[in-house]
Scaffold this active site. Structure first.
Site, PDB file in Angstrom:
ATOM      1  N   VAL A  11       0.870  -1.182   0.000  1.00  0.00           N
ATOM      2  CA  VAL A  11       0.000   0.000   0.000  1.00  0.00           C
ATOM      3  C   VAL A  11       0.902   1.225   0.000  1.00  0.00           C
ATOM      4  CG1 VAL A  11      -1.940  -1.112   1.151  1.00  0.00           C
ATOM      5  CG2 VAL A  11      -0.158  -0.007   2.517  1.00  0.00           C
ATOM      6  N   SER A  12       0.308   2.366  -0.322  1.00  0.00           N
ATOM      7  CA  SER A  12       1.106   3.571  -0.525  1.00  0.00           C
ATOM      8  C   SER A  12       1.354   4.369   0.745  1.00  0.00           C
ATOM      9  CB  SER A  12       0.433   4.481  -1.562  1.00  0.00           C
ATOM     10  OG  SER A  12       0.340   3.819  -2.805  1.00  0.00           O
TER      11      SER A  12
END
Length: 673
Positions: A11-12
């Site tokens: 995920v970012s």
């Protein structure tokens, strides 16, 4: 042969979750009756847009692949591996070389390592290009949605600023944070540094901006029924930092000005966003919303002025103490002043090597001269003139009330600093407790590793103890200094005689600096004549005093000395004019002064425009000329008697400047101003 399966999720940001990716891939593993060890589930929190960015868990997975411990990797989609088609194909080639098979769940695509699935390989190339295109299209659609939200009056990301929140998709003021924002701005404008403010807020356990954001995110996850996310740091231990305040102080949203700029998305660009240049602007939004105002325009501008000066003087460590450098501005070019050493070291009444110098006059290879009329003047002269003007100005104000306000402010600072000291003592006590627990635990282990751990724990504790003790000592000194200033101000308030009160200020170096910093806003210096400078002192209460100082040697008829009258040595001719009425104005282009005739003080002056010589003659003719003694702030007290050996007439028969200084005080205290 049983598969050695691994799962990779990414995920970012910390606010996003890998729960969905992980759950779906684990379900896929279960459906195929495979087994995946917990240590073979790799999760990274990192942006896939940044080329070359380190992905710790991905790197560990690569190591396991190279050691032959993994033969199958499951991804939720292409973008979890890479968001650039070229990078994606390179990573796939790498895994194939090590005999690893890959599965991308969203695309429902298997990639075999033996090259037998030619169709899948072709499909991979097609889908990789399509995936990159989809990412760019998604970025553009996402941006379009953000623009539409802003146009409809919703938040555009600015609702995340400290002091604001999202209410029904609208940006509104956060009532729990509004007063903290206002207090931070007021403290900075009143002289607190960013570090000081952070110390105060942390000692009062005021949650930092990031803490509030994380708590809001946690509450949102709870409302959605999601598990509480585990962070690698202790949320409750996040402190206020100067960088947080710096972002706050530069944000125009606090005066109600919303400014949002959207750039053309470029997700495949490996250069970090904050380092990109010439970015194409897609949409700009600017609007003043009074309902979002937290502070006044005046307070915001005061903070901006201080930030500008702080940036200009970022490397302003000065070895020699000075009184006025931080207040002085060149009226000719608007430059700040620097302090330095004069090339003229003559030991006479203009001796003293330290000077104030317009920075525009500095001429170096890396910094060409930009100001021809900028001043360079001895600190003794400028400090003496500004102090004399300021003492004259104090005759106009209710100094007792002002000093009482200052005393109240200093008492508040003392309370805040005492709170910080206690906070640091608590931290030190906790650190000592943890250190003793570590010693007790490690002392039970009898080996060399335990000795090393004990030494490391002691070294860490000693460093924490040293740092905290130094901070406590420095804060204690500041507390004592504030108490000394309070004592001086209380003594001044106890003295009802103005002249005696003024003499007490002049005789106390610390009190002089306190009063100058308390009342003076800016000191402007203009070259009104080849040899004379016009000094305009602007005070924080709106008052304004004008004086003159000679940038060359004074002549004997421009000096005054009498052992009975001149307590502080030789006095020098100067205008000492009160321009609070704004009856005088100066034109730096023509070097002329205009008098509008609307003064209740200078009734003898004739309305008109004058050059220096003509105005000086009128000042002397109407007996408004004054004088000032030198004041050596850096070495105050060492050279007070230097005038006794000078060959100066005891009294100038034409003009007794000392009498006119007394006359000015009498006129100013008659209730006219």
């Amino acid at each position: 042969m049983e598969r050695k399966v691994a799962i990779y999720c990414r995920v970012s940001t910390q606010q996003q979750t890998t729960d969905r990716q992980k759950e779906e891939l684990l379900r896929f593993v279960s459906d195929n009756q495979w087994n995946v060890e917990e240590e073979n589930i790799f999760v990274d929190v990192i942006s896939g847009f940044k080329k070359g960015e380190v992905r710790p868990c991905y790197s560990r997975m690569i190591e396991q692949v190279e050691q032959g411990n993994i033969d199958t990797i499951l991804f939720s989609e292409f973008s979890r591996l890479a968001r650039n088609a070229t990078d994606l194909l390179n990573q796939v080639t790498f895994f194939k070389e090590y005999g690893v098979e890959m599965y991308f769940q969203k695309q429902n695509l298997w990639l075999k390592h033996d090259g037998s699935d030619l169709g899948s390989t072709i499909m991979l190339h097609v889908l990789a290009v399509m995936s990159s295109y989809e990412i760019e299209l998604f970025s553009e659609r996402s941006l379009s949605g953000k623009i539409t939200k802003v146009q409809n009056g919703h938040g555009g990301g600015d609702e995340r600023a400290f002091g604001y929140m999202n209410d029904n998709k609208k940006i509104v003021i956060n009532p729990d944070e509004r007063d903290i924002v206002k207090r931070a701005f007021e403290m900075y404008a009143d002289g607190y540094s960013s570090i000081d403010i952070c110390e105060v807020f942390n000692s009062e356990n005021i949650p930092s901006p990031y803490v509030n954001r994380l708590n809001s995110f946690i509450e949102m996850r709870k409302r959605k029924g999601l598990d509480v996310k585990q962070y690698k740091f202790d949320i409750g231990n996040l402190k206020w930092r100067p960088s947080s305040l710096n972002r706050m102080f530069h944000n125009e949203l606090y005066v109600g000005r919303r400014k949002i700029v959207y750039y053309k998305p470029d997700p495949t660009n490996p250069v970090p966003v904050d380092k990109r240049t010439n970015r194409e602007i897609i949409y700009e939004y600017s609007e003043h919303v009074e309902a979002l105002r937290i502070i006044s325009d005046e307070l915001y501008q005061r903070v901006q002025n201080k930030l500008s000066n702080a940036h200009y003087n970022k490397n302003n460590a000065v070895k020699h103490d000075n009184l006025l450098k931080h207040l002085m501005k060149c009226g000719e070019c608007s430059s700040n002043f620097s302090v330095g050493k004069s090339v003229d070291t003559a030991k006479n009444y203009v001796g003293g090597e330290r000077t104030y110098k317009c920075y525009g006059r500095v001429n170096r290879k890396d910094k060409p001269q930009t100001c021809k009329n900028g001043a360079e003047v001895r600190q003794w002269k400028m400090d003496g003139l500004v102090l004399q003007l300021s003492l004259q100005m104090f005759a106009q104000i209710d100094i007792e009330s002002s000093n009482s306000q200052r005393i109240e402010k200093l008492n508040t600072e003392i309370s805040e600093k005492e709170c910080i000291v206690q906070s640091k003592r608590d931290i030190l006590q906790n650190a000592e407790g943890e250190y003793r627990k570590a010693l007790k635990r490690l002392s039970r282990i009898d080996d060399e590793i335990a000795d090393e751990l004990i030494l490391a724990a002691k070294t860490e504790y000693d460093e924490v103890k040293r740092k905290l003790n130094d901070e406590i000592v420095n804060l204690s000194r500041e507390i004592i200094s504030n108490k000394v200033i309070i004592n001086n101000l209380e003594k001044l308030n106890a003295n009802p005689l103005l002249k005696d009160r003024m003499n007490e200020i002049r005789d106390d170096k610390l009190l002089v600096k306190t009063m100058i910093n308390e009342y003076v806003e800016t000191v402007y210096v203009y070259r009104i004549h080849k040899y004379w400078l016009l000094v305009i002192v602007c005070y924080k209460g709106g008052e304004e005093m004008w004086g003159t100082i000679k940038s060359a040697r004074y002549k004997k008829d421009e000096m005054f000395f009498d052992p009975l009258l001149c307590k502080y040595g030789v006095e020098f001719q100067a205008w000492l004019l009160n321009n609070t009425e704004k009856c005088f104005s100066y034109d730096k282009e023509t070097h002329t002064i205009s008098y509008n005739g609307n003064s209740e003080i200078y009734l003898e002056f004739q309305k008109g425009t004058y050059d220096y010589t003509a105005f000086d003659e009128m000042v002397k003719r109407t007996e408004w000329i004054g004088s000032f003694p030198f004041f050596d702030f850096e070495k105050e007290g060492e050279k007070k008697n230097f005038s006794k050996n000078m060959d100066i007439q005891p009294i100038n028969n034409e003009i007794n400047w000392q009498r006119h200084n007394d006359l000015l005080l009498e006129r100013l205290t008659r209730g006219k101003h």
